[in-house]
Design an enzyme around this catalytic site. Structure first.
Site, PDB file in Angstrom:
ATOM      1  N   SER A  45       4.478  -1.397  -1.394  1.00  0.00           N
ATOM      2  CA  SER A  45       4.114  -0.007  -1.692  1.00  0.00           C
ATOM      3  C   SER A  45       3.915   0.776  -0.404  1.00  0.00           C
ATOM      4  O   SER A  45       3.930   0.215   0.697  1.00  0.00           O
ATOM      5  CB  SER A  45       2.822   0.039  -2.525  1.00  0.00           C
ATOM      6  OG  SER A  45       1.705  -0.286  -1.718  1.00  0.00           O
ATOM      7  N   SER A  79       1.174   2.410   0.592  1.00  0.00           N
ATOM      8  CA  SER A  79      -0.229   2.694   0.883  1.00  0.00           C
ATOM      9  C   SER A  79      -0.584   2.537   2.356  1.00  0.00           C
ATOM     10  O   SER A  79      -1.603   3.059   2.807  1.00  0.00           O
ATOM     11  CB  SER A  79      -1.137   1.782   0.048  1.00  0.00           C
ATOM     12  OG  SER A  79      -1.049   0.437   0.480  1.00  0.00           O
ATOM     13  N   LYS A 132      -4.499  -3.948   3.280  1.00  0.00           N
ATOM     14  CA  LYS A 132      -5.141  -2.699   3.675  1.00  0.00           C
ATOM     15  C   LYS A 132      -5.735  -2.893   5.069  1.00  0.00           C
ATOM     16  O   LYS A 132      -5.676  -3.965   5.652  1.00  0.00           O
ATOM     17  CB  LYS A 132      -6.262  -2.305   2.697  1.00  0.00           C
ATOM     18  CG  LYS A 132      -5.851  -2.229   1.232  1.00  0.00           C
ATOM     19  CD  LYS A 132      -4.947  -1.070   0.923  1.00  0.00           C
ATOM     20  CE  LYS A 132      -4.587  -1.047  -0.565  1.00  0.00           C
ATOM     21  NZ  LYS A 132      -3.597   0.014  -0.885  1.00  0.00           N
ATOM     22  N   SER A 145      -3.347   5.687  -1.670  1.00  0.00           N
ATOM     23  CA  SER A 145      -3.764   4.298  -1.550  1.00  0.00           C
ATOM     24  C   SER A 145      -4.872   3.993  -2.552  1.00  0.00           C
ATOM     25  O   SER A 145      -5.906   4.663  -2.565  1.00  0.00           O
ATOM     26  CB  SER A 145      -4.262   4.009  -0.125  1.00  0.00           C
ATOM     27  OG  SER A 145      -4.823   2.712  -0.039  1.00  0.00           O
TER      28      SER A 145
END
Length: 262
Positions: free
Chosen positions: A67, A69, A124, A227
């Site tokens: 993704s 994010s 992350k 995100s």
């Protein structure tokens, strides 16, 4: 899909087959008899599967970014390597730490098991450490009462969305990195899940503030307005840590990205 569990079961199955043949069945066969197919394949695959299992369990593991994010640091389609021993040696499959080593630091890009569904791996950036007071309101990040400076640089052009997004430089700990912040996106955060220690987070129209509980971490994506992270689903416990991302080893769409992340 729990790939570590599949590898572990394959190691056990091929290892048992190899041991049965090596210590018992081979002695029962005539000297000139060919090896059965299960012996031939098992003996060939066992050392390879064992080596892969040990490598990805204790040293490095590959991941693909699914993704956006973490844009602009990591792009969709980046293949990255994750250091599995940086945050301690853990037993594969059950992910139990047996040897303490380093702890996550602010600014680390970390892979972890998604708290609402540990069968999924997320990536992350570490923003909050145990005991930190994290405030993210009106697109500004404050850690323990000190605002993290955002220095404006050139806009980032998203080729998929055909859209320019303001890009800033930010420093967390010793790590300087880029983030994207969309001025038009709302400041408030909609809490998606009821999560453990949820009473330590407070939401309003301007954003969220959280006190990170012991043994947990507060994670955010570099693409701040695109995100799903700790603002939405809570803290990451230490037992969910997988490792520290450190290297892009391939990207089919852009070979220049190889080695561009560390």
């Amino acid at each position: 899909m729990n790939f570590a569990l599949i590898l572990f079961l394959l190691v056990i199955a091929t290892g048992i087959g190899w041991c049965i043949d090596h210590f018992w069945a081979r002695k029962k066969r005539p000297a000139d008899a060919p090896d059965p197919w299960w012996v031939e394949y098992g003996g060939s695959f066992f050392p390879v599967i064992l080596a892969v299992f040990l490598l990805r369990s204790f040293l490095v593991e590959p991941f693909k970014i699914p993704s956006g994010s973490m844009i602009p640091t990591l792009l969709v389609g980046d293949f990255i390597l994750v250091n599995k021993f940086t945050y301690g040696i853990r037993l594969p499959v059950i992910n139990k730490k047996i040897i303490e080593m380093n702890t996550p630091q602010r600014g680390d890009v970390m892979v972890f098991r998604y708290p609402p569904d540990p069968s999924l791996d997320y990536i992350k950036r570490v923003v909050g450490l145990p005991g930190d007071k994290i405030v993210y309101r009106n697109k500004k990040l404050t850690i323990n009462g000190q605002e993290v400076v955002q220095k404006k640089v050139d806009d980032y052009f998203d080729r998929d969305r055909l859209f320019y997004t303001p890009r800033f430089m930010e420093t967390l700990g010793k790590v300087e990195h880029q983030i994207l912040v969309e001025a038009e996106a709302p400041s408030y955060v909609q809490q998606i899940f009821r999560f453990p220690h949820g009473d330590k987070c407070h939401y309003n129209s301007e954003g969220v503030s959280c006190e990170v509980p012991p043994g947990h971490y507060f994670m955010m994506g570099d693409n701040r307005d695109n995100s799903q992270d700790s603002r939405f689903w809570g803290f990451v416990p230490d037992e969910n840590l997988v490792g520290k991302a450190f290297f892009i080893w391939f990207n089919f769409g852009d070979l220049k990205r190889i080695g561009s992340f560390h």
